[in-house]
Design a protein around this motif. Structure first.
Motif: not given
Ligand code: UD1
Length: 409
Positions: A300-321
């Motif tokens: 539900e986020a408008r934006l995610v900022l991260t240095d994780s690996g997995g979160i880059q993949e999860e946001t891809t499928i969630l279509q969250v920037p």
């Protein structure tokens, strides 16, 4: 000393995960020892164990190295993802990478010598992954690596060493995205060992997305859908140096003038933030969240900022920037097709990129191939076919063009 609580959930039959009766059954054809150690491993292993539990050919044994041991870094994930208690927990706990790897190796050698499984399955790129692959390989037991071939080409990352060592020792290399296949072929891995199967982390995401929607985490934290950002930081390069950590936290504080920023804090980061007195920073700081709450929060986020690996993949499928606060990524498909963008580690650049993204979010192109919730099935199809010597009923993916292409490359 490890601070493992010693309590693991009892088996949750309703979740349908590998049942104890699926374990010590001698007529099963494939004896598989799965090794997990750290938080992302649990998310990746859960769907594989669940699928193996459904297949009569597999007899699974689960080893937890204990690399992660705090309840919110380990036990919560077993509970939420319906993973049965591990058969053994080595309780190696925290320490230098050598201490962690050596601890796993000593205990796993005894375990594997006693049990002699047909295959050892490891996931991801943490210290436990590499240590387990090394022991199994030395004992002549086939190693299957899930998430093979990812490369940041940055040897300063401990995970890059873990990936290289694990892959060179593996007999079955299951890639999550095409770059993994390309990298392995370039390193001389025989093509017969490489299988592009998709992303097991996305299997878990798809299974639990609806359940996550019921968690109520947004209400609990006083957030409104699409009106907040989520930040995570735990890479040693970002959090171990106090100056770098302070400049990133200050940047997030600046961003929080535009929208609330929720920051679930990893224990490594929390320790440094407390020493540097950074906890009064105007951000919504939380303990590490469980899988379901975190999935809901990112969804539900408008934006995610991260240095994780997995979160880059999860946001891809969630279509969250997603803005990745690193100089490189071992997951290039998330940039080519997904909503991920590499923004480096300079706080000024990150803040600018965040503000730009709020104005003009990136476009999502397409879900990467095989990120469809069925990666675990493909992995077990390959192992079943190879180790039980029989055609798997669900092996249709082996006939897909991409696999043929690989076999004939
Ligand atoms: C490890 C992985 C990293 C992964 C991350 C996910 C390696 C090299 N690193 O990093 O790839 O992205 O897990 O979280 O394997 N701690 C606790 N409770 C725990 C675990 C750790 O308090 O359950 C604290 C300890 O102070 C410990 C520190 O966190 O010293 C770091 O833990 P460690 O397992 O060494 O590495 P991570 O940073 O978690």
């Amino acid at each position: 000393m490890p601070r493992h609580s010693g309590r693991f959930p009892t088996l949750a039959p309703a979740m349908g995960v590998h049942h104890p009766q699926n374990r010590d059954v001698s007529r099963r054809l494939i004896s598989l020892t799965a090794v997990v150690g750290a938080r992302p491993n649990f998310v990746k292993m859960a769907p594989i164990l669940e699928e193996a539990g459904r297949r009569p050919a597999f007899h699974c044994r689960l080893i937890h190295t204990g690399q992660h041991y705090s309840p919110q870094m380990s036990e919560t994930f077993f509970d939420e993802l319906g993973i049965a208690a591990p058969d053994v927990n080595f309780e190696i706990g925290s320490g230098s990478h050598t201490v962690q790897a050596a601890g796993v190796m000593l205990k796993l050698e005894t375990e594997l010598n006693e049990r002699r499984p047909g295959v050892v399955l490891v996931v991801g790129d943490v210290n436990s992954t590499m240590a387990a692959a090394l022991v199994a390989s030395k004992l002549g037991i086939p190693v299957a690596h899930v998430e093979a071939g990812l490369r940041s080409f940055d040897r300063r990352m401990p995970e890059e060493t873990n990936r290289l060592v694990t892959d060179v020792l593996s007999d079955y290399l299951f890639a999550s995205e095409p770059s993994g296949v390309t990298n392995l072929l370039a390193e001389g891995v025989p093509k017969e060992r490489i299988f592009l199967v998709g992303n097991v982390m996305i299997d878990t995401l798809m299974k639990y997305r609806d359940k996550a929607a019921k968690t109520g985490v947004l209400d609990r934290l006083g957030l409104e859908s699409r009106k907040y950002a989520v930040a995570t930081l735990h890479r040693p390069s970002n959090v171990d140096g106090m100056d770098q950590l302070a400049s990133l936290v200050n940047m997030l504080t600046e961003l929080s003038r535009h929208l609330p920023v929720v920051f679930p804090v990893h224990p490594r980061t929390r320790e440094r933030m407390e020493i540097a007195r950074l906890t009064e920073c105007g951000l919504i700081l939380t303990e590490p969240l469980g899988y379901l709450e975190f999935l809901r929060l990112t969804s539900e986020a408008r934006l995610v900022l991260t240095d994780s690996g997995g979160i880059q993949e999860e946001t891809t499928i969630l279509q969250v920037p997603c803005l990745t606060m690193r100089e490189n990524t071992e997951r290039p498909i998330t940039i080519e097709q997904g909503t991920n963008r590499l923004v480096g580690t300079d706080p000024k650049d990150i803040l600018q990129a965040a503000l730009d993204t709020l104005d003009a979010p990136p476009r999502f192109l397409a879900a990467p191939e095989f990120w469809d919730g069925k990666a675990s099935c493909r992995i077990l199809d390959v192992l079943e076919r190879s180790l039980a010597g029989k055609e798997s009923a669900t092996a249709e993916f082996l006939q897909l063009p991409v696999c043929k292409q690989l076999q004939s490359a």
